[in-house]
Motif scaffolding. Structure first.
Motif, PDB file in Angstrom:
ATOM      1  N   ALA A  32     -39.666 -38.411 -89.421  1.00  0.00           N
ATOM      2  CA  ALA A  32     -39.412 -39.803 -88.541  1.00  0.00           C
ATOM      3  C   ALA A  32     -38.591 -40.739 -89.152  1.00  0.00           C
ATOM      4  O   ALA A  32     -37.668 -41.327 -88.595  1.00  0.00           O
ATOM      5  CB  ALA A  32     -40.843 -40.373 -88.277  1.00  0.00           C
ATOM      6  N   GLU A  35     -34.894 -39.406 -89.418  1.00  0.00           N
ATOM      7  CA  GLU A  35     -34.329 -39.507 -88.174  1.00  0.00           C
ATOM      8  C   GLU A  35     -34.010 -40.862 -87.746  1.00  0.00           C
ATOM      9  O   GLU A  35     -32.922 -40.962 -87.139  1.00  0.00           O
ATOM     10  CB  GLU A  35     -35.190 -38.750 -87.103  1.00  0.00           C
ATOM     11  N   GLN A  36     -34.879 -41.730 -87.999  1.00  0.00           N
ATOM     12  CA  GLN A  36     -34.516 -43.396 -87.592  1.00  0.00           C
ATOM     13  C   GLN A  36     -33.399 -43.953 -88.265  1.00  0.00           C
ATOM     14  O   GLN A  36     -32.899 -44.654 -87.908  1.00  0.00           O
ATOM     15  CB  GLN A  36     -35.750 -44.203 -88.054  1.00  0.00           C
ATOM     16  N   ARG A  37     -33.015 -43.129 -89.422  1.00  0.00           N
ATOM     17  CA  ARG A  37     -31.911 -43.549 -90.341  1.00  0.00           C
ATOM     18  C   ARG A  37     -30.529 -42.938 -89.934  1.00  0.00           C
ATOM     19  O   ARG A  37     -29.562 -43.292 -90.721  1.00  0.00           O
ATOM     20  CB  ARG A  37     -32.231 -43.539 -91.829  1.00  0.00           C
ATOM     21  N   LEU A 145     -45.308 -46.716 -89.399  1.00  0.00           N
ATOM     22  CA  LEU A 145     -44.245 -46.081 -88.457  1.00  0.00           C
ATOM     23  C   LEU A 145     -44.400 -46.634 -87.094  1.00  0.00           C
ATOM     24  O   LEU A 145     -45.523 -46.428 -86.652  1.00  0.00           O
ATOM     25  CB  LEU A 145     -44.209 -44.652 -88.522  1.00  0.00           C
ATOM     26  N   ARG A 148     -41.187 -44.150 -81.470  1.00  0.00           N
ATOM     27  CA  ARG A 148     -40.310 -44.458 -80.212  1.00  0.00           C
ATOM     28  C   ARG A 148     -41.010 -44.304 -79.109  1.00  0.00           C
ATOM     29  O   ARG A 148     -41.614 -43.323 -78.770  1.00  0.00           O
ATOM     30  CB  ARG A 148     -39.096 -43.485 -80.293  1.00  0.00           C
TER      31      ARG A 148
END
Length: 166
Positions: A32, A35-37, A145, A148
Motif C-alpha cells: 500500500a 503504491e501510494q508513493r 494507513l 483509498r
C-alpha cells in the motif's frame, strides 16, 4: 517512530527489524505504501506457499520486489552488475520467536558492493532513506494507513455512534 532495534547480527548489507504485524499484513502495508508513493510492485512471492506445494512446511515467508524503474535503470546504466540486485526487495518472515521480521538490503552497501561511482552516491542515499522509511512504517503500529476510499476505523466508529444518536 519507535521500533524494535535493527538486528545487530544481520548478515552484511541487510537491515532487519521486528514488525508489529503478521508477515502477510506487513507485506500488505508495504504494498500500500509503495503504491501510494507511485512506485511499481513487480512481484510478491509467497515462499511458504511454494514450499507447501513441494510437500514442505515453512513458516510464513514473503518477498516483495518493488521500485522506481527509472532510478533502477540509471543505476544499471552506471554499473550493469546492479541488475542482479534490483529491483529493491523486502523480505518478511515469522521468526523462531513467533514474531515477524522484515529485512531489506541497505542500498549504500549495495552501491559499494557494485562500485557505483560517487556521482550516484547522493541519489543512492536519498533512495535508501526512502526505503528505510517505507519498511519501518510498514512494520510500525504507530503508522496508520489510510485506505483509498475507506475511512479510518476511528472515523467509522464515530460515524456509527453518531448514526445511533441521530
Amino acid at each position: 517512530m519507535t521500533l524494535a532495534a535493527i538486528d545487530p547480527v544481520a548478515p552484511p548489507g541487510l537491515c532487519i527489524l521486528r514488525s508489529a504485524y503478521t508477515v502477510s499484513s506487513t507485506i500488505d502495508r508495504l504494498v500500500a505504501m509503495v503504491e501510494q508513493r507511485g512506485l511499481r510492485v513487480y512481484s510478491r512471492i509467497d515462499h511458504a506457499r511454494i514450499a507447501d506445494g513441494c510437500g514442505l512446511r515453512m513458516p510464513p515467508t514473503q518477498l516483495l520486489l518493488f521500485g522506481n524503474p527509472l532510478a533502477a535503470a540509471v543505476a544499471m546504466l552506471e554499473q550493469p552488475t546492479m541488475a542482479i540486485d534490483l529491483p529493491m526487495r523486502a523480505l518478511a518472515w515469522r521468526h523462531d520467536d513467533g514474531h515477524t521480521r522484515v529485512a531489506y538490503v541497505d542500498l549504500q552497501w549495495l552501491a559499494q558492493r557494485h562500485g557505483l561511482p560517487d556521482s550516484q552516491r547522493e541519489m543512492t542515499e536519498a533512495v535508501n532513506d526512502s526505503l528505510r522509511t517505507l519498511v519501518c512504517a510498514a512494520a510500525s503500529r504507530q503508522v496508520i494507513l489510510g485506505l483509498r476510499g475507506a475511512p479510518e476505523p476511528q472515523a467509522r466508529r464515530a460515524e456509527a455512534i453518531g448514526a445511533r444518536r441521530g
